[in-house]
Enzyme design. Sequence first.
Site, PDB file in Angstrom:
ATOM      1  CG  HIS A 200      43.222  44.507  46.591  1.00 27.94           C
ATOM      2  ND1 HIS A 200      42.837  43.373  45.952  1.00 27.94           N
ATOM      3  CD2 HIS A 200      43.697  43.622  47.886  1.00 27.94           C
ATOM      4  CE1 HIS A 200      42.872  42.267  46.440  1.00 27.94           C
ATOM      5  NE2 HIS A 200      43.372  42.462  47.471  1.00 27.94           N
TER       6      HIS A 200
ATOM      7  CG  HIS B 116      42.495  37.994  46.946  1.00 28.27           C
ATOM      8  ND1 HIS B 116      41.348  37.742  47.852  1.00 28.27           N
ATOM      9  CD2 HIS B 116      43.116  39.003  47.626  1.00 28.27           C
ATOM     10  CE1 HIS B 116      41.322  38.925  48.684  1.00 28.27           C
ATOM     11  NE2 HIS B 116      42.451  39.331  48.825  1.00 28.27           N
TER      12      HIS B 116
END
Lengths: 247, 335
Positions: free
Chosen positions: B56, B219
């Site tokens: 991320h 995700h």
Amino acid sequence: MDLDTQREAVVEAVEAVAARLDEEKEYLTELDSAIGDADHGANMDRGFGAAAERVADADDDPADLVKTVGVTLVSEVGGASGPLYGGSIMKASQELDDGITPEATVAFAETYIETVENRGKASVGDKTMLDALTPAVHTYKKSIETDDLEPLEALAKAVDAAERGVAFTTPIRAKKGRASYLGWRSVGHQDPGATSTLYIMEELLDVAANYLDGETELETDAEADVEPEELEEAAEAAEGGDGAGGA
Amino acid sequence: MKKLINEPEAVVDEMLDGMVAAHPELRRLDGTEVVVRADAPVDGKVGIVSGGGSGHEPTHAGYIGDGMLDGAAAGQVFTSPTADQLSEMIQACDGGEGVFCVVKNYEGDVMNFETAMEMAEMEADTEVDYVVTNDDVAVEDSLYTSGRRGVAGTIFVHKIAGAMAHQGGDLSEVKRVAEKANENVGTMGMALTSCVTPEKGEPTFELGDDEIELGIGIHGEPGTERTEVMSADEVAEHLTEAVLDDLDLDEGAEVVTMVNGMGGTPLMELYVVNRRVQQLLDEHGLDTWDVWVGDYMTSLDMMGCSITVLEVDDELKELLAYSVDTPALTVADEE
């Protein structure tokens, strides 16, 4: 029983659990691939394998050995099972600080299950390890505190209860954990966390029978020269080691 | 899939080495995937920490610095850091005033942080508290969560908690403003393409050339619906309306907006989206106080974006405007 014997029993129990999970890792992974992410067998095998190595050389009090098992599982298992199995053992190990007595093992079991419930925000019927753990802990506590059974017999009854709990996970719908995302599609699959919990408890019973006298449903060569506390400790360790599955 | 990767299993380790080499104001705790301020712990200040799976970036370690995070733990890609490492981080960032953890709502993250806080309390008597961010308005429960997911709005929570701690706020004041920010923020994302995780080396999910996924998670986990490709304006409308529906703001409310890139989308496109977002906010009679556009909370190389709206009051505005100096975010001192 004296501290050395307690220590020996803890180490033997952890080694037995590690060996059993190594045997069962493919089956656990198969169960997990149906309703989870197919890593439960490998993760538990890695965790207990590391824990067995860690306690083999340790010279700590039994409570610290049990704590070491928890800390090792936290760091080696990972995911949600690390905190559920390992974090709960770690927290419950404090109950054994004053030695492993029947009362202490009951307290261990109760703290263990309470930590699993809080951490996993799950309860009985959610298709998680709690379905094996909850009836086992309740049975163990009642057998010791109300029915005044020998610890080995209490542990044998707890294992029976856990076995029925595992069977109960198959027909129900998952409400917690990765499997819950499948909703009704989780029905018909046995929960891997409840299953690994049962294996751990079975090994604890097996090892306890080497140290404690009393009746179990297993064929054992129990000897009378060990006190019941060790059995309870083993039971607690078993309960503690179990529960990751769904939550 | 072509990638600038050596060994998939070494990606996180090598990324962190490269990161601290680029930023001498950061340091890595030995034998861990934890990065902290080089001068941690900062005496007399509440430590602010976060962490979660890698993939991320610049979240989380990119937000370490004066006025924001003191430490960040990097798990493997899309996997929670383990509780023992989180506990080490918490202890390394305790300057005597306790440590506040900003945790995104994913089951693995929440359980590992809770266990880590217990470990830090047991081992070092560290005073700890936390907030679980859950700004994603797209789905209620998901593959990895009970309740809403924590996504890009978490960056506002980092900023606000970090500023409060830097100003000398105690643990309870930090928690109060972190919760206030979390309660007043909403986000929704979308994907044009799947991300590719280093380990798998191929797309996490299949998305046709003429399809997009709305409500996507960071995700690559499923969102709310797949539709035919939309224009940038249509995407902006869909996401913004969903967030505003959820926040239910009064006309005239002051907001900060974020158009966040998912990692594989050019800034050009994010600005195109932002253009329409700002028009929509005007149409709703909202008063935009600040606008953030960029890659803040990514999903590896996913193409797509998320839109975040945070309602602000005077206190949150002051904390957002407070100076900060981190690798990924800088707000200059006004003086």
